[in-house]
Design a protein around this motif. Structure first.
Motif, PDB file in Angstrom:
ATOM      1  N   ALA A 126       0.826  -1.208   0.000  1.00 22.73           N
ATOM      2  CA  ALA A 126       0.000   0.000   0.000  1.00 22.73           C
ATOM      3  C   ALA A 126       0.863   1.263   0.000  1.00 22.73           C
ATOM      4  N   LEU A 127       1.992   1.221   0.714  1.00 22.59           N
ATOM      5  CA  LEU A 127       2.915   2.360   0.708  1.00 22.59           C
ATOM      6  C   LEU A 127       3.543   2.541  -0.676  1.00 22.59           C
ATOM      7  N   LEU A 128       3.996   1.451  -1.271  1.00 22.03           N
ATOM      8  CA  LEU A 128       4.627   1.524  -2.597  1.00 22.03           C
ATOM      9  C   LEU A 128       3.632   1.958  -3.667  1.00 22.03           C
ATOM     10  N   GLU A 129       2.377   1.657  -3.463  1.00 21.93           N
ATOM     11  CA  GLU A 129       1.322   2.013  -4.411  1.00 21.93           C
ATOM     12  C   GLU A 129       1.251   3.519  -4.640  1.00 21.93           C
ATOM     13  N   THR A 130       1.705   4.301  -3.647  1.00 24.75           N
ATOM     14  CA  THR A 130       1.658   5.764  -3.746  1.00 24.75           C
ATOM     15  C   THR A 130       2.783   6.336  -4.601  1.00 24.75           C
ATOM     16  N   GLY A 131       3.795   5.532  -4.894  1.00 26.52           N
ATOM     17  CA  GLY A 131       4.990   6.014  -5.580  1.00 26.52           C
ATOM     18  C   GLY A 131       6.132   6.322  -4.640  1.00 26.52           C
ATOM     19  N   ALA A 132       5.887   6.208  -3.323  1.00 24.79           N
ATOM     20  CA  ALA A 132       6.945   6.470  -2.335  1.00 24.79           C
ATOM     21  C   ALA A 132       7.993   5.361  -2.371  1.00 24.79           C
ATOM     22  N   ARG A 133       9.171   5.675  -1.828  1.00 23.00           N
ATOM     23  CA  ARG A 133      10.197   4.668  -1.593  1.00 23.00           C
ATOM     24  C   ARG A 133      10.064   4.185  -0.151  1.00 23.00           C
ATOM     25  N   VAL A 134      10.306   2.899   0.047  1.00 25.54           N
ATOM     26  CA  VAL A 134      10.066   2.287   1.352  1.00 25.54           C
ATOM     27  C   VAL A 134      11.308   1.539   1.815  1.00 25.54           C
ATOM     28  N   VAL A 135      11.729   1.822   3.056  1.00 28.73           N
ATOM     29  CA  VAL A 135      12.771   1.056   3.723  1.00 28.73           C
ATOM     30  C   VAL A 135      12.070   0.185   4.763  1.00 28.73           C
ATOM     31  N   ALA A 136      12.050  -1.119   4.531  1.00 33.83           N
ATOM     32  CA  ALA A 136      11.327  -2.050   5.394  1.00 33.83           C
ATOM     33  C   ALA A 136      12.312  -2.795   6.279  1.00 33.83           C
ATOM     34  N   ILE A 137      12.143  -2.685   7.597  1.00 30.02           N
ATOM     35  CA  ILE A 137      13.032  -3.330   8.564  1.00 30.02           C
ATOM     36  C   ILE A 137      12.317  -4.555   9.118  1.00 30.02           C
ATOM     37  N   GLU A 138      12.864  -5.737   8.837  1.00 23.70           N
ATOM     38  CA  GLU A 138      12.213  -6.994   9.216  1.00 23.70           C
ATOM     39  C   GLU A 138      13.203  -7.907   9.930  1.00 23.70           C
ATOM     40  N   ILE A 139      12.856  -8.322  11.146  1.00 28.20           N
ATOM     41  CA  ILE A 139      13.740  -9.157  11.955  1.00 28.20           C
ATOM     42  C   ILE A 139      13.717 -10.622  11.520  1.00 28.20           C
ATOM     43  N   ASP A 140      12.607 -11.089  10.968  1.00 25.93           N
ATOM     44  CA  ASP A 140      12.463 -12.492  10.567  1.00 25.93           C
ATOM     45  C   ASP A 140      13.153 -12.709   9.220  1.00 25.93           C
ATOM     46  N   PRO A 141      14.217 -13.512   9.157  1.00 31.56           N
ATOM     47  CA  PRO A 141      14.963 -13.650   7.899  1.00 31.56           C
ATOM     48  C   PRO A 141      14.146 -14.250   6.764  1.00 31.56           C
ATOM     49  N   VAL A 142      13.216 -15.130   7.078  1.00 29.55           N
ATOM     50  CA  VAL A 142      12.378 -15.721   6.035  1.00 29.55           C
ATOM     51  C   VAL A 142      11.470 -14.653   5.413  1.00 29.55           C
ATOM     52  N   LEU A 143      10.860 -13.850   6.258  1.00 31.09           N
ATOM     53  CA  LEU A 143       9.990 -12.786   5.761  1.00 31.09           C
ATOM     54  C   LEU A 143      10.788 -11.716   5.027  1.00 31.09           C
ATOM     55  N   ALA A 144      11.973 -11.384   5.538  1.00 31.37           N
ATOM     56  CA  ALA A 144      12.809 -10.367   4.881  1.00 31.37           C
ATOM     57  C   ALA A 144      13.196 -10.812   3.477  1.00 31.37           C
ATOM     58  N   ALA A 145      13.515 -12.093   3.311  1.00 29.65           N
ATOM     59  CA  ALA A 145      13.912 -12.600   1.999  1.00 29.65           C
ATOM     60  C   ALA A 145      12.732 -12.678   1.041  1.00 29.65           C
ATOM     61  N   ALA A 146      11.535 -12.940   1.565  1.00 27.82           N
ATOM     62  CA  ALA A 146      10.359 -13.119   0.715  1.00 27.82           C
ATOM     63  C   ALA A 146       9.748 -11.804   0.246  1.00 27.82           C
ATOM     64  N   LEU A 147       9.930 -10.731   1.018  1.00 27.80           N
ATOM     65  CA  LEU A 147       9.239  -9.479   0.705  1.00 27.80           C
ATOM     66  C   LEU A 147       9.561  -8.941  -0.689  1.00 27.80           C
ATOM     67  N   PRO A 148      10.828  -8.870  -1.104  1.00 34.98           N
ATOM     68  CA  PRO A 148      11.087  -8.372  -2.464  1.00 34.98           C
ATOM     69  C   PRO A 148      10.420  -9.229  -3.547  1.00 34.98           C
ATOM     70  N   ARG A 149      10.338 -10.531  -3.329  1.00 30.69           N
ATOM     71  CA  ARG A 149       9.690 -11.398  -4.313  1.00 30.69           C
ATOM     72  C   ARG A 149       8.192 -11.108  -4.392  1.00 30.69           C
ATOM     73  N   THR A 150       7.583 -10.851  -3.248  1.00 37.76           N
ATOM     74  CA  THR A 150       6.151 -10.539  -3.235  1.00 37.76           C
ATOM     75  C   THR A 150       5.881  -9.235  -3.977  1.00 37.76           C
ATOM     76  N   VAL A 151       6.712  -8.229  -3.726  1.00 40.38           N
ATOM     77  CA  VAL A 151       6.538  -6.939  -4.413  1.00 40.38           C
ATOM     78  C   VAL A 151       6.769  -7.101  -5.913  1.00 40.38           C
ATOM     79  N   ALA A 152       7.784  -7.858  -6.287  1.00 37.03           N
ATOM     80  CA  ALA A 152       8.077  -8.051  -7.711  1.00 37.03           C
ATOM     81  C   ALA A 152       6.927  -8.757  -8.423  1.00 37.03           C
ATOM     82  N   ALA A 153       6.253  -9.651  -7.716  1.00 38.29           N
ATOM     83  CA  ALA A 153       5.159 -10.398  -8.329  1.00 38.29           C
ATOM     84  C   ALA A 153       3.862  -9.605  -8.396  1.00 38.29           C
ATOM     85  N   ARG A 154       3.619  -8.751  -7.394  1.00 41.06           N
ATOM     86  CA  ARG A 154       2.321  -8.093  -7.297  1.00 41.06           C
ATOM     87  C   ARG A 154       2.348  -6.631  -7.726  1.00 41.06           C
ATOM     88  N   LEU A 155       3.503  -5.983  -7.620  1.00 39.47           N
ATOM     89  CA  LEU A 155       3.626  -4.578  -7.997  1.00 39.47           C
ATOM     90  C   LEU A 155       5.009  -4.376  -8.608  1.00 39.47           C
TER      91      LEU A 155
END
Length: 298
Positions: free
Chosen positions: A73-102
């Motif tokens: 939802a943040l990226l949808e606005t055109g903003a740049r986002v720095v996402a801080i995630e402690i869980d390594p599995v979630l941190a690794a998956a997030l760029p793939r989710t964004v690449a697939a959906r937006l």
């Protein structure tokens, strides 16, 4: 020939089925240890982004992005986002989710795999210097919301505003004025950095798993700290001491800080305040004035 990549969905945001599918594929079950409650309602995250006033020119810090509900939802606005995630599995998956959906937003996402409490500065977007965020917008992990918020306000001085989702009780404490029933350490310390206002209540049914409490949004607008010769650490030491025994007067509660009740009373009086008051009556400027008068040998 390799198969064509799947087309992005018509709505890039994550609904309940998307969240459960992603979590299942990653072997993720939300844990209380990390304070994980994933938002499953696209309308809620779009409301948060609208309330935060995020625009295309902003650099936004998000803590605990999880599976990416708010991130998208943040990226949808055109903003740049720095996402801080402690869980390594979630941190690794997030760029793939964004690449697939937006996919058009993939280059505007920077993932930091770390505990937010350990972050002292942010890395750089490609070809740029270290990221200098304008805003903090986050669904903060329930169990560490206050220390994470105070840490980021301390370490990221370019943050000028924020909108955080926290437990409703925590929201009340952060936004409480002096003299109110919920005013305490979080209220006073947050006031060093910013003005806090409680905003909308968020019902528990928009989360998976469903928490036992409602959440609320807190809007933050940074201001200059009090004008004082005392350091932030010295002022916060007074705050901690004043609320360590909430029902005691300043003269008694600050006795350990000053060396004795008599010396505490003298320091409070020198600051122009009544030593028979309780800490809950004082604002951050008052605590700063007391810090300036701590006995030198205390």
């Amino acid at each position: 020939m390799s198969p064509e990549p799947a087309a992005p969905p018509a709505d890039p945001l994550l609904g309940p089925a998307d969240i459960r599918t992603l979590a299942g594929a990653l072997g993720i079950r939300p844990t209380k240890t990390l304070g994980q409650n994933f938002v499953i309602d696209p309308g809620t995250v779009r409301k948060i982004v609208r309330t935060a006033g995020v625009e295309a020119h902003d650099v936004v810090v998000e803590v605990g992005p999880g599976l990416g509900s708010l991130t998208l939802a943040l990226l949808e606005t055109g903003a740049r986002v720095v996402a801080i995630e402690i869980d390594p599995v979630l941190a690794a998956a997030l760029p793939r989710t964004v690449a697939a959906r937006l996919p058009e937003a993939a280059e505007r996402l920077l993932v930091v795999g770390a505990d937010a409490m350990d972050v002292t500065e942010l890395p750089a977007f490609p070809g740029e210097g270290p990221a200098e965020p304008d805003a903090l917008v986050a669904n903060l992990p329930y169990n560490v919301a206050v220390p994470v918020l105070l840490t980021l306000l301390e370490r990221l001085p370019t943050l000028r505003r924020g909108l955080v989702m926290v437990q409703a009780e925590v929201a009340d404490r952060l936004a409480a004025p002096p003299g109110s029933r919920t005013y305490g350490v979080p209220s006073a310390k947050a006031a060093w950095y910013a003005t806090a206002h409680r905003s909308a209540t968020i019902g528990r049914t928009v989360f998976w798993p469903v928490p036992n409490v409602d959440s609320a949004l807190v809007r933050l607008e940074r201001h200059d700290p009090p004008s004082t010769v005392a350091s932030r650490q010295e002022v916060f030491a007074v705050v901690d001491a004043a609320f360590s025994q909430r029902r005691k007067t300043l003269r008694s509660a600050l006795a350990g800080w000053a060396g004795s009740a008599e010396r505490a009373g003298a320091a409070v009086t020198a600051a122009g305040l009544d030593p028979t008051l309780r800490g809950e009556r004082l604002g951050i400027v008052d605590f700063a004035r007391i810090a300036e008068h701590r006995p030198e040998d205390a």
